[in-house]
Design an enzyme around this catalytic site. Sequence first.
Site: not given
Ligand SMILES: Nc1ncnc2c1ncn2[C@@H]1O[C@H](COP(=O)(O)OP(=O)(O)O)[C@@H](O)[C@H]1O
Ligand SMILES: CC(=O)OP(=O)(O)O
Ligand SMILES: [Mg+2]
Length: 287
Positions: A36, A94, A96-98, A170, A215-217
């Site tokens: 990554d 990006h 998401g969780n990260g 989120m 996921g958030i973006g």
């Molecule tokens: N419709 C939505 N509105 C707000 N937040 C969202 C929505 N769908 C997903 N998320 C948020 O996206 C995040 C997960 O992002 P993701 O990219 O799937 O995670 P990961 O890093 O585990 O792959 C969580 O905080 C989730 O609440």
């Molecule tokens: C690299 C990293 O933090 O990945 P994720 O967003 O999936 O936790």
């Molecule tokens: Mg991811």
Amino acid sequence: MREFVPLAPLHQPHNLAGITAVRNARPDLSQIACFDTAFHHGMPHLATLTGLPRELRDQGIRRYGFHGLSYEYVVERLRSEEVDVDGERVIVAHLGNGASMCALKGGRSVETTMGFSTLSGLPMGTRCGDLDPGIILYLLTEMDLSADRLRHLLYEESGLLGLSGFSRNMQELLARPTDHSALEAVAYFCYQARSHLAALTAVLGGLDRLVFTGGIGANAPMVRADICADLGYLGVALDPTRNTAGARVISSAAGRVVVEAFATDEEQMIAQHMRRLLAAQPARQVA
Ligand SMILES: Nc1ncnc2c1ncn2[C@@H]1O[C@H](COP(=O)(O)OP(=O)(O)O)[C@@H](O)[C@H]1O
Ligand SMILES: CC(=O)OP(=O)(O)O
Ligand SMILES: [Mg+2]
């Protein structure tokens, strides 16, 4: 690869578990790993440095960057759509969780908010993001935290979860608009994202395109709106209707910067790398 566990302790043990399980079940199969960090490999030298002594860099203490597969996917997708990504100054967020951001010039990473580990830069679901290193020393020496306890605190109890006190998610935080701690956690996330975004535009010398993903973006219009608020001075202006409707392009005609939001696909990127690598190898018998 085990040596890399300290750089990504939430991720690398799981990556290794999969490799070990497949090796035990099918020792005859070749395995391919996609790093990554690879997309950031060509970052300018200065962007890879830390302020620590030179000897430590020679021992691998440097900035690497993560979410490279996601950034590469975004660049390839824009290129496939005939966007002049090589001629633009682009930031990809990006979230998401990260969560991290990447500044791109000529379609290549020139700076990113994660560094040596997956902790730095933006606050995340359970990770703290940038932190005054003096706090870490204080926790170790004055509060007697063990290294294990500290690792757990920074990686698994901080960020949105730590600030809200109840969720790293989120979507759950946004569903509680009257909860003060939830509001503050979201506000801190957006404030830090805005601040890092502005720092990356300084590295790029301006901004032509901003892409929200993760996921958030890709799915949280309220977060995108908060991050972009007051960025008019950079030429960023969202169209509130398009943003709320989840359109691909969410900037308004009043803004100079094209702002878009779409889902990333890191798995597809991994599959593409594998296909390219296998195609370049002499044919092998597949069991
Ligand atoms: N419709 C939505 N509105 C707000 N937040 C969202 C929505 N769908 C997903 N998320 C948020 O996206 C995040 C997960 O992002 P993701 O990219 O799937 O995670 P990961 O890093 O585990 O792959 C969580 O905080 C989730 O609440
Ligand atoms: C690299 C990293 O933090 O990945 P994720 O967003 O999936 O936790
Ligand atoms: Mg991811």
